[in-house]
Design a protein around this motif. Structure first.
Motif, PDB file in Angstrom:
ATOM      1  N   MET A  31       9.940   5.183  -2.239  1.00 10.65           N
ATOM      2  CA  MET A  31       8.755   5.750  -2.885  1.00 10.65           C
ATOM      3  C   MET A  31       9.134   6.850  -3.881  1.00 10.65           C
ATOM      4  SD  MET A  31       6.346   4.070  -1.517  1.00 10.65           S
ATOM      5  CE  MET A  31       4.947   4.979  -2.137  1.00 10.65           C
ATOM      6  N   PRO A  37       0.674   6.187  -4.439  1.00 11.76           N
ATOM      7  CA  PRO A  37      -0.442   5.237  -4.327  1.00 11.76           C
ATOM      8  C   PRO A  37      -1.778   5.967  -4.135  1.00 11.76           C
ATOM      9  CG  PRO A  37       1.368   4.606  -2.877  1.00 11.76           C
ATOM     10  CD  PRO A  37       1.681   5.979  -3.380  1.00 11.76           C
ATOM     11  N   GLN A 123      -3.663   2.032   6.719  1.00 13.32           N
ATOM     12  CA  GLN A 123      -3.490   1.390   5.410  1.00 13.32           C
ATOM     13  C   GLN A 123      -2.792   2.320   4.412  1.00 13.32           C
ATOM     14  OE1 GLN A 123      -4.744  -2.062   5.230  1.00 13.32           O
ATOM     15  NE2 GLN A 123      -4.521  -1.403   7.343  1.00 13.32           N
ATOM     16  N   ALA A 125      -0.924   4.943   5.215  1.00 12.35           N
ATOM     17  CA  ALA A 125       0.440   5.180   5.707  1.00 12.35           C
ATOM     18  C   ALA A 125       1.356   4.049   5.270  1.00 12.35           C
ATOM     19  CB  ALA A 125       0.426   5.306   7.232  1.00 12.35           C
ATOM     20  N   ILE A 126       0.882   2.821   5.370  1.00 12.70           N
ATOM     21  CA  ILE A 126       1.701   1.668   4.959  1.00 12.70           C
ATOM     22  C   ILE A 126       1.907   1.693   3.446  1.00 12.70           C
ATOM     23  CG2 ILE A 126       1.731  -0.858   4.826  1.00 12.70           C
ATOM     24  CD1 ILE A 126       0.223  -0.813   7.570  1.00 12.70           C
ATOM     25  N   GLU A 127       0.869   2.070   2.697  1.00 12.94           N
ATOM     26  CA  GLU A 127       1.017   2.172   1.230  1.00 12.94           C
ATOM     27  C   GLU A 127       2.111   3.184   0.872  1.00 12.94           C
ATOM     28  OE1 GLU A 127      -0.186   0.876  -1.483  1.00 12.94           O
ATOM     29  OE2 GLU A 127      -1.876  -0.344  -0.832  1.00 12.94           O
ATOM     30  N   GLY A 129       4.724   3.872   2.853  1.00 14.60           N
ATOM     31  CA  GLY A 129       5.982   3.561   3.535  1.00 14.60           C
ATOM     32  C   GLY A 129       6.267   4.496   4.698  1.00 14.60           C
TER      33      GLY A 129
END
Lengths: 176, 165
Positions: A31, A37, A123, A125-127, A129
């Motif tokens: 990232m 994001p 969501q 958190a996943i965006e 990483g």
């Protein structure tokens, strides 16, 4: 015999390399250097927080949870930090895999007046990483990720990266 | 008789109409089944960030479940498997791929097993040849130690002389 020695030497070399130059806490964080994001999350106060509408200050985004033991140690540091850098940096907490009730109780008991938002299905958190908590992102004014630290903050680390954020001003993050 | 037929018709109708909603609830539409199969297929290729070498298809963690949800959403948007995997690699790095790509340092993963098998095979051949050589040398040495007829006769003669003495 000679082949065995070469094999053993190679194995030993890799071991020494890993021990001396490898950081066991280091994880790949692709990232860094890229755009942060965008997200739209509900805050603990019931508003919607969007990254794109989070003002023009540099951001420090901290993912945390009430079940996370290191987060308990980190929280007093963030309380002091939010006071020390008030008006210059915007601190945002994102609640990871936790309930609103737990998060509200946490803030009520431990203090902190920065915005905290709920990421109920991970969501965001996943965006970003995120692998676990606590993890902290340092975001420049033009919303580039300057640093991603997957570990509890220390005063020195927080100060160093915050000062780097402030020094960058409106310039872009390295690597962009 | 007529009452019995009417009763049977009512029971049959009740069973028929009663079964429709039940079926609708328990049987997933084919599209949904195919989507779940695709989700599982892709999830099996993505490493769980919080587990020890488990894919997100096999991991029981909440993060793995949420990552499977992300895969489902991306597939619903019409993305391909490559696009979904690229999404996770952009966030978690190439590490998240359960099957490392064969380039750069990763080549070691692909080449090293072959190299080790070849080296092992070569070592076995070398050792077998050495053992065979040693056996032949031992046999030669053993045959070199066999007494000749002349020696045998001489020994026999000396023994005979000894008996006479």
């Amino acid at each position: 015999m000679a082949g065995g020695l070469v094999f053993a030497a190679g194995f030993l070399g890799l071991l020494v390399y890993g021990l001396v130059w490898g950081d066991p806490r280091a994880v790949p964080t692709p990232m860094v250097g890229g755009p942060a994001p965008d997200f739209a999350l509900e805050t603990l106060s019931g508003d919607t927080l969007r990254l794109s509408e989070a003002g023009d200050q540099p951001l420090v985004i901290n993912f945390w949870a009430s079940w996370c033991i290191p987060c308990q140690d980190e929280h007093p540091l963030l309380v002091d930090y939010s006071v020390a850098y008030k008006g210059r940096i915007r601190l945002i907490g994102i609640v990871y895999q936790d309930t609103r009730a737990n998060a509200e109780r946490w803030i009520r008991e431990r203090g902190g007046d920065w915005t905290n938002a709920l990421d109920l299905r991970s969501q965001t958190a996943i965006e970003y990483g995120v692998r676990g908590v606590p993890e902290t992102f340092f975001i420049t004014r033009d919303r580039q990720v300057l640093q991603h630290l997957p570990m509890p903050m220390t005063p020195a680390v927080l100060r160093f990266w915050t000062d780097s954020l402030l020094a960058l001003g409106k310039t872009k993050a390295p690597g962009t | 008789m007529n009452r019995r037929i009417a009763l049977s018709a009512v029971v049959f109708a009740a069973m028929w109409f009663g079964s429709i909603p039940g079926n609708a609830q328990t049987t997933a539409p084919p599209d949904s089944v195919a989507l779940e199969a695709r989700v599982r297929e892709i999830a099996a290729t993505i490493r769980c960030p919080v587990c020890l070498n488990l894919s997100i298809a096999d991991s029981p963690s909440e993060l793995a479940r949420d990552m499977r949800d992300v895969i489902r959403e991306h597939l619903k948007r019409g993305e391909t498997e490559a696009q979904v995997k690229a999404f996770f690699e952009a966030r978690y790095g190439e590490w998240v791929d359960m099957k490392p790509k064969a380039h750069g340092f990763n080549l070691l993963v692909w080449l090293l097993p072959g190299v080790l098998v070849l080296a092992g095979g070569g070592l076995i051949v070398l050792l077998v040849r050495r053992w065979i050589g040693n056996s032949a040398a031992t046999a030669t040495a053993a045959s070199a130690g066999t007494p000749s007829d002349e020696d045998r006769h001489r020994v026999q003669d000396e023994l005979a002389r000894g008996e006479l003495d």
